[in-house]
Design a protein around this motif. Structure first.
Motif, mmCIF file in Angstrom:
data_model
loop_
_atom_site.group_PDB
_atom_site.id
_atom_site.type_symbol
_atom_site.label_atom_id
_atom_site.label_comp_id
_atom_site.label_asym_id
_atom_site.label_seq_id
_atom_site.Cartn_x
_atom_site.Cartn_y
_atom_site.Cartn_z
ATOM 1 N N LEU A 160 0.846 -1.214 0.000
ATOM 2 C CA LEU A 160 0.000 0.000 0.000
ATOM 3 C C LEU A 160 0.873 1.253 0.000
ATOM 4 O O LEU A 160 0.559 2.245 -0.660
ATOM 5 N N GLY A 161 1.987 1.183 0.707
ATOM 6 C CA GLY A 161 2.919 2.320 0.710
ATOM 7 C C GLY A 161 3.534 2.519 -0.670
ATOM 8 O O GLY A 161 3.623 3.651 -1.168
ATOM 9 N N ALA A 162 3.929 1.425 -1.301
ATOM 10 C CA ALA A 162 4.542 1.514 -2.640
ATOM 11 C C ALA A 162 3.549 2.070 -3.659
ATOM 12 O O ALA A 162 3.935 2.724 -4.632
ATOM 13 N N MET A 163 2.273 1.838 -3.422
ATOM 14 C CA MET A 163 1.252 2.353 -4.352
ATOM 15 C C MET A 163 1.265 3.875 -4.419
ATOM 16 O O MET A 163 0.889 4.464 -5.440
ATOM 17 N N LEU A 164 1.721 4.501 -3.346
ATOM 18 C CA LEU A 164 1.773 5.975 -3.328
ATOM 19 C C LEU A 164 2.685 6.508 -4.430
ATOM 20 O O LEU A 164 2.486 7.615 -4.934
ATOM 21 N N ILE A 165 3.674 5.717 -4.815
ATOM 22 C CA ILE A 165 4.624 6.144 -5.861
ATOM 23 C C ILE A 165 3.885 6.462 -7.159
ATOM 24 O O ILE A 165 4.246 7.391 -7.885
ATOM 25 N N ALA A 166 2.827 5.698 -7.424
ATOM 26 C CA ALA A 166 2.123 5.847 -8.703
ATOM 27 C C ALA A 166 1.466 7.213 -8.853
ATOM 28 O O ALA A 166 1.184 7.653 -9.970
ATOM 29 N N GLY A 171 -1.850 9.480 -14.999
ATOM 30 C CA GLY A 171 -2.404 10.443 -15.940
ATOM 31 C C GLY A 171 -1.391 11.007 -16.913
ATOM 32 O O GLY A 171 -1.674 11.949 -17.642
ATOM 33 N N LYS A 172 -0.176 10.461 -16.939
ATOM 34 C CA LYS A 172 0.854 11.000 -17.823
ATOM 35 C C LYS A 172 1.059 10.158 -19.089
ATOM 36 O O LYS A 172 2.054 10.305 -19.795
ATOM 37 N N ASN A 173 0.149 9.275 -19.351
ATOM 38 C CA ASN A 173 0.142 8.512 -20.609
ATOM 39 C C ASN A 173 1.336 7.602 -20.863
ATOM 40 O O ASN A 173 1.774 7.449 -21.994
ATOM 41 N N PHE A 174 1.855 7.014 -19.811
ATOM 42 C CA PHE A 174 2.910 6.020 -20.041
ATOM 43 C C PHE A 174 2.263 4.700 -20.449
ATOM 44 O O PHE A 174 1.177 4.357 -19.969
ATOM 45 N N THR A 175 2.928 3.983 -21.352
ATOM 46 C CA THR A 175 2.394 2.686 -21.775
ATOM 47 C C THR A 175 2.994 1.544 -20.945
ATOM 48 O O THR A 175 2.408 0.481 -20.814
ATOM 49 N N ILE A 191 1.741 -2.408 -9.819
ATOM 50 C CA ILE A 191 0.727 -3.161 -10.576
ATOM 51 C C ILE A 191 -0.658 -2.832 -10.037
ATOM 52 O O ILE A 191 -1.595 -2.540 -10.783
ATOM 53 N N ASP A 192 -0.790 -2.861 -8.719
ATOM 54 C CA ASP A 192 -2.080 -2.608 -8.091
ATOM 55 C C ASP A 192 -2.542 -1.175 -8.361
ATOM 56 O O ASP A 192 -3.723 -0.933 -8.616
ATOM 57 N N ALA A 193 -1.591 -0.242 -8.335
ATOM 58 C CA ALA A 193 -1.964 1.166 -8.491
ATOM 59 C C ALA A 193 -2.401 1.485 -9.917
ATOM 60 O O ALA A 193 -3.341 2.244 -10.118
ATOM 61 N N VAL A 194 -1.726 0.911 -10.911
ATOM 62 C CA VAL A 194 -2.074 1.280 -12.292
ATOM 63 C C VAL A 194 -3.116 0.339 -12.899
ATOM 64 O O VAL A 194 -3.684 0.654 -13.939
ATOM 65 N N LYS A 195 -3.336 -0.801 -12.228
ATOM 66 C CA LYS A 195 -4.251 -1.821 -12.733
ATOM 67 C C LYS A 195 -3.976 -2.049 -14.227
ATOM 68 O O LYS A 195 -2.855 -2.400 -14.572
ATOM 69 N N ASN A 196 -4.947 -1.794 -15.087
ATOM 70 C CA ASN A 196 -4.696 -2.123 -16.491
ATOM 71 C C ASN A 196 -4.372 -0.927 -17.366
ATOM 72 O O ASN A 196 -4.346 -1.030 -18.582
ATOM 73 N N ASP A 197 -4.109 0.222 -16.724
ATOM 74 C CA ASP A 197 -3.812 1.422 -17.517
ATOM 75 C C ASP A 197 -2.562 1.271 -18.355
ATOM 76 O O ASP A 197 -2.462 1.774 -19.463
ATOM 77 N N CYS A 198 -1.547 0.636 -17.812
ATOM 78 C CA CYS A 198 -0.332 0.390 -18.586
ATOM 79 C C CYS A 198 0.286 -0.909 -18.097
ATOM 80 O O CYS A 198 -0.132 -1.461 -17.076
ATOM 81 N N GLU A 199 1.289 -1.369 -18.842
ATOM 82 C CA GLU A 199 1.902 -2.638 -18.467
ATOM 83 C C GLU A 199 3.071 -2.400 -17.524
ATOM 84 O O GLU A 199 3.921 -1.548 -17.782
#
Ligand SMILES: *Cc1c(COP(=O)(O)O)cnc(C)c1O
Length: 308
Positions: A160-166, A171-175, A191-199
């Protein structure tokens, strides 16, 4: 807001990390953009991903004023970060160190001691058993009620702490987001923070991270989310280095003026470069590499090996 994430941890205010573009003609030709999130610059002493993984543990400790007990090797960035954070917050910290007490302390252990961390050395055999109930009971008998942080922060709370990094790149359009993998806590958080937005691509720094799937399951990562794991760039295993890697780090510094550490970030960047040259990434990929810090680890290298 991301830049105020650490505000309520007294003494641990961190700087908003910049995203620097890595300019390279070879990337340009393939229509690929590569950038780096400079977590190495968020704090002059404890940089990188470690403070994020510790965040919720520290928050809990701040409320309760309980001591923090954690685990790591003699060169552990995690031990160093824990020692420093606890010192700043007037918390007692205890570090359980893998291996007998060495005659000469590593710079990491010296640093931990300077920060007031109490160090307890266990033989490798004893260390392996340090997750067992009987050992944990001994810790309670000796230190009383405490907050236990697993090695490398590997836990849901660490994730949960690492998720803060995201929050720094959403919203910056990284793939693609790429990160080095040790315990996989940071990898799981992203992975948890971006879910399926990017790989999300994780580069193992260990030779035998065969239990990566079990680790991700334990951290409640859904296998259907978009991520991949690469075990081909460990350079012989944890903290192992090759001349080729050092050469790469020196060249990378010359071109980009970004220092990498030889245990984690250099292996990831080498991997990203190599995969680009092998056309792993489709055209128009916009890759963000996480500079997870760890530069204190370079102090264990012979002087003069690095050009920074
Ligand atoms: C600890 C560390 C990692 C690994 O993070 P995990 O969450 O354990 O996978 C990556 N990079 C650096 C610089 C580190 O110190």
């Amino acid at each position: 807001m991301p830049h105020s994430v650490m505000m309520d941890l007294p003494g641990l205010i961190i700087k908003q990390p910049v995203i620097s573009e890595i300019k390279d003609e070879r990337f340009k030709k393939k229509h690929i953009r590569v950038s780096m999130l400079r977590l190495d610059e968020v704090h002059p002493v404890i940089s990188g991903n470690k403070l994020f993984k510790l965040f919720y543990f520290l928050q809990e400790a701040k409320k309760s004023f309980l001591p923090i007990i954690t685990f790591g090797g003699a060169y552990s960035n995690h031990l160093a970060a824990t020692a420093f954070a606890c010192h700043k917050m007037n918390l007692k910290s205890i570090g359980i160190v893998r291996g007998e007490m060495p005659p000469i302390f590593s710079h990491t252990l010296l640093f931990c001691r300077e920060q007031g961390m109490e160090l307890i050395f266990l033989s490798r055999e004893e260390y392996k058993k340090s997750k067992e109930k009987s050992f944990l009971q001994k810790l309670t008998n000796r230190f009383g009620e405490h907050i236990l942080v697993p090695e490398g922060g590997f836990s849901i709370k660490g994730k949960l702490g690492a998720m803060l990094i995201a929050e720094y790149f959403s919203g910056k359009n990284f793939t693609h987001i790429s990160t080095p993998v040790g315990t996989a806590t940071t990898f799981a958080g992203i992975i948890d923070a971006v879910k399926n937005d990017c790989e999300v691509i994780g580069f193992s720094v260990l030779k035998n991270l065969f239990d990566i799937n079990e680790r991700l399951t334990e951290l409640e990562i859904d296998p259907s989310w978009k991520y991949s794991f690469n075990g081909n760039y460990h350079f012989g295993g944890y903290a192992k280095r090759a001349g080729e890697l050092i050469l790469f780090m020196n060249e990378f510094y010359e071109k980009n003026k970004i220092p990498l550490d030889f245990v984690y970030t250099a292996k990831m960047m080498f991997g990203v470069n190599d995969l680009i040259s092998k056309n792993f990434f489709p055209q128009d990929s916009n890759i963000l590499c996480l500079h997870t810090g760890g530069l204190q680890g370079n102090q264990s290298l012979p002087k003069g090996l690095l050009n920074f």
